[in-house]
Design a protein around this motif. Structure first.
Motif, PDB file in Angstrom:
ATOM      1  N   ILE A  56     157.844  47.437 115.016  1.00  0.00           N
ATOM      2  CA  ILE A  56     158.392  48.794 114.999  1.00  0.00           C
ATOM      3  C   ILE A  56     159.825  48.689 115.491  1.00  0.00           C
ATOM      4  CG2 ILE A  56     158.225  51.122 115.930  1.00  0.00           C
ATOM      5  CD1 ILE A  56     155.223  50.510 116.445  1.00  0.00           C
ATOM      6  N   GLU A  57     160.749  49.214 114.714  1.00  0.00           N
ATOM      7  CA  GLU A  57     162.164  49.159 115.065  1.00  0.00           C
ATOM      8  C   GLU A  57     162.738  50.568 114.943  1.00  0.00           C
ATOM      9  OE1 GLU A  57     166.139  46.789 113.569  1.00  0.00           O
ATOM     10  OE2 GLU A  57     164.178  45.950 113.129  1.00  0.00           O
ATOM     11  N   ALA A  58     163.593  50.940 115.909  1.00  0.00           N
ATOM     12  CA  ALA A  58     164.193  52.276 115.887  1.00  0.00           C
ATOM     13  C   ALA A  58     165.548  52.231 116.591  1.00  0.00           C
ATOM     14  CB  ALA A  58     163.277  53.274 116.592  1.00  0.00           C
ATOM     15  N   ASN A  59     166.358  53.238 116.360  1.00  0.00           N
ATOM     16  CA  ASN A  59     167.611  53.371 117.089  1.00  0.00           C
ATOM     17  C   ASN A  59     167.298  53.708 118.536  1.00  0.00           C
ATOM     18  OD1 ASN A  59     169.357  52.913 114.891  1.00  0.00           O
ATOM     19  ND2 ASN A  59     169.083  55.023 114.227  1.00  0.00           N
ATOM     20  N   ALA A  60     168.090  53.146 119.450  1.00  0.00           N
ATOM     21  CA  ALA A  60     167.891  53.423 120.867  1.00  0.00           C
ATOM     22  C   ALA A  60     168.274  54.868 121.166  1.00  0.00           C
ATOM     23  CB  ALA A  60     168.741  52.469 121.706  1.00  0.00           C
ATOM     24  N   ASN A  61     167.420  55.533 121.926  1.00  0.00           N
ATOM     25  CA  ASN A  61     167.694  56.915 122.321  1.00  0.00           C
ATOM     26  C   ASN A  61     166.922  57.208 123.611  1.00  0.00           C
ATOM     27  OD1 ASN A  61     168.622  59.511 122.351  1.00  0.00           O
ATOM     28  ND2 ASN A  61     167.090  60.257 120.903  1.00  0.00           N
ATOM     29  N   PHE A  62     167.275  56.497 124.672  1.00  0.00           N
ATOM     30  CA  PHE A  62     166.592  56.658 125.946  1.00  0.00           C
ATOM     31  C   PHE A  62     167.125  57.886 126.665  1.00  0.00           C
ATOM     32  CE2 PHE A  62     165.792  52.315 124.890  1.00  0.00           C
ATOM     33  CZ  PHE A  62     164.531  52.045 125.413  1.00  0.00           C
ATOM     34  N   GLN A  70     163.435  56.913 129.353  1.00  0.00           N
ATOM     35  CA  GLN A  70     162.294  56.692 128.477  1.00  0.00           C
ATOM     36  C   GLN A  70     162.648  56.923 127.015  1.00  0.00           C
ATOM     37  OE1 GLN A  70     159.120  59.487 128.741  1.00  0.00           O
ATOM     38  NE2 GLN A  70     160.428  61.260 128.475  1.00  0.00           N
ATOM     39  N   GLN A  71     161.847  56.336 126.152  1.00  0.00           N
ATOM     40  CA  GLN A  71     161.930  56.592 124.721  1.00  0.00           C
ATOM     41  C   GLN A  71     160.542  56.409 124.140  1.00  0.00           C
ATOM     42  OE1 GLN A  71     164.992  54.551 122.531  1.00  0.00           O
ATOM     43  NE2 GLN A  71     164.054  54.984 120.557  1.00  0.00           N
ATOM     44  N   GLU A  72     160.166  57.300 123.238  1.00  0.00           N
ATOM     45  CA  GLU A  72     158.886  57.180 122.557  1.00  0.00           C
ATOM     46  C   GLU A  72     159.115  56.721 121.120  1.00  0.00           C
ATOM     47  OE1 GLU A  72     156.735  60.851 122.908  1.00  0.00           O
ATOM     48  OE2 GLU A  72     156.348  60.538 125.037  1.00  0.00           O
ATOM     49  N   LEU A  73     158.326  55.742 120.704  1.00  0.00           N
ATOM     50  CA  LEU A  73     158.385  55.259 119.317  1.00  0.00           C
ATOM     51  C   LEU A  73     157.179  55.784 118.562  1.00  0.00           C
ATOM     52  CD1 LEU A  73     159.312  51.503 119.845  1.00  0.00           C
ATOM     53  CD2 LEU A  73     160.840  53.417 119.386  1.00  0.00           C
ATOM     54  N   ALA A  74     157.416  56.264 117.366  1.00  0.00           N
ATOM     55  CA  ALA A  74     156.311  56.720 116.522  1.00  0.00           C
ATOM     56  C   ALA A  74     155.385  55.550 116.239  1.00  0.00           C
ATOM     57  CB  ALA A  74     156.853  57.296 115.214  1.00  0.00           C
ATOM     58  N   LYS A 133     163.167  47.208 119.486  1.00  0.00           N
ATOM     59  CA  LYS A 133     162.263  46.534 118.558  1.00  0.00           C
ATOM     60  C   LYS A 133     161.026  46.092 119.330  1.00  0.00           C
ATOM     61  CE  LYS A 133     162.209  42.730 115.207  1.00  0.00           C
ATOM     62  NZ  LYS A 133     163.019  41.647 114.630  1.00  0.00           N
ATOM     63  N   VAL A 134     159.872  46.455 118.807  1.00  0.00           N
ATOM     64  CA  VAL A 134     158.601  46.100 119.430  1.00  0.00           C
ATOM     65  C   VAL A 134     157.743  45.389 118.396  1.00  0.00           C
ATOM     66  CG1 VAL A 134     156.489  46.995 120.474  1.00  0.00           C
ATOM     67  CG2 VAL A 134     158.694  48.065 121.005  1.00  0.00           C
ATOM     68  N   ASN A 135     157.272  44.200 118.751  1.00  0.00           N
ATOM     69  CA  ASN A 135     156.308  43.481 117.924  1.00  0.00           C
ATOM     70  C   ASN A 135     154.936  43.752 118.512  1.00  0.00           C
ATOM     71  OD1 ASN A 135     158.241  42.112 116.235  1.00  0.00           O
ATOM     72  ND2 ASN A 135     158.749  40.909 118.028  1.00  0.00           N
ATOM     73  N   TYR A 136     153.937  43.875 117.654  1.00  0.00           N
ATOM     74  CA  TYR A 136     152.592  44.113 118.169  1.00  0.00           C
ATOM     75  C   TYR A 136     151.577  43.259 117.450  1.00  0.00           C
ATOM     76  CZ  TYR A 136     151.736  47.059 114.051  1.00  0.00           C
ATOM     77  OH  TYR A 136     151.604  47.526 112.781  1.00  0.00           O
ATOM     78  N   MET A 137     150.442  43.042 118.139  1.00  0.00           N
ATOM     79  CA  MET A 137     149.287  42.388 117.559  1.00  0.00           C
ATOM     80  C   MET A 137     148.070  43.190 118.017  1.00  0.00           C
ATOM     81  SD  MET A 137     147.801  38.494 117.778  1.00  0.00           S
ATOM     82  CE  MET A 137     147.682  38.488 119.539  1.00  0.00           C
ATOM     83  N   ALA A 138     147.280  43.614 117.075  1.00  0.00           N
ATOM     84  CA  ALA A 138     146.051  44.341 117.367  1.00  0.00           C
ATOM     85  C   ALA A 138     144.876  43.431 117.013  1.00  0.00           C
ATOM     86  CB  ALA A 138     145.976  45.629 116.568  1.00  0.00           C
ATOM     87  N   ILE A 139     143.920  43.344 117.911  1.00  0.00           N
ATOM     88  CA  ILE A 139     142.741  42.506 117.682  1.00  0.00           C
ATOM     89  C   ILE A 139     141.501  43.359 117.867  1.00  0.00           C
ATOM     90  CG2 ILE A 139     141.442  40.493 118.449  1.00  0.00           C
ATOM     91  CD1 ILE A 139     144.076  39.335 119.450  1.00  0.00           C
ATOM     92  N   GLY A 140     140.614  43.318 116.891  1.00  0.00           N
ATOM     93  CA  GLY A 140     139.395  44.106 116.972  1.00  0.00           C
ATOM     94  C   GLY A 140     138.430  43.735 115.864  1.00  0.00           C
ATOM     95  N   LYS A 141     137.472  44.594 115.636  1.00  0.00           N
ATOM     96  CA  LYS A 141     136.427  44.338 114.636  1.00  0.00           C
ATOM     97  C   LYS A 141     136.738  44.999 113.315  1.00  0.00           C
ATOM     98  CE  LYS A 141     132.810  44.059 118.116  1.00  0.00           C
ATOM     99  NZ  LYS A 141     131.568  44.677 118.600  1.00  0.00           N
TER     100      LYS A 141
END
Length: 143
Positions: A56-62, A70-74, A133-141
């Motif tokens: 997830i990448e976005a313009n900085a707007n803290f 703070q900043q919230e990313l969709a 920029k936030v990288n994520y990994m989701a692990i589940g069933k």
């Protein structure tokens, strides 16, 4: 997978020797590496576990929030949905030319079977230029 039927002593029919230990290791490796399906940004294992990756990448707007910013990313939709809410791992990206602003994670809100949920970032000083920029990994069933 080849089954090994170990027996207690005094039986010597299934000794713990290098042949049986190697077979046991091969069985475990094969079970872990059994991929049922994979695609862009996901891997489904035959065991029913799935890993989904994304960015997830976005313009900085803290904005000010008490003594911090703070900043919230969709949220980002997973490439493939899970059957229950997955475990989510986040990593913030920063690089030497400051294209990306460093931030810590305050939490996620609304994570579900289909989406990361809103990701809340925090930092000690304001930032309104550059990107986050936030990288994520989701692990589940998946089954």
């Amino acid at each position: 997978m080849e089954k090994i039927n170990f027996e207690d002593l005094p039986s010597t029919d299934t000794p713990i020797d290098s042949t049986n230990l190697n077979l046991l290791q091969t069985n475990v490796e094969n079970a872990i590496n059994e991929v049922a399906e994979s695609g862009e940004n996901y891997i489904k294992f035959k065991s029913g576990i799935m890993a989904v990756f994304g960015t997830i990448e976005a313009n900085a707007n803290f904005t000010a929030w008490g003594s911090s910013y703070q900043q919230e990313l969709a949220g980002d939709y997973f490439a493939v949905p899970f059957i229950e809410t997955p475990f989510l791992v986040l990593a913030s990206t920063i690089n030497v030319d400051n294209t990306y602003n460093y931030a810590s994670f305050a939490g996620t809100f609304g994570t579900s079977k289909t989406i990361t949920g809103i990701i809340k970032l925090m930092r000690p000083v304001a930032a309104s230029t550059g990107k986050v920029k936030v990288n994520y990994m989701a692990i589940g069933k998946w089954k």
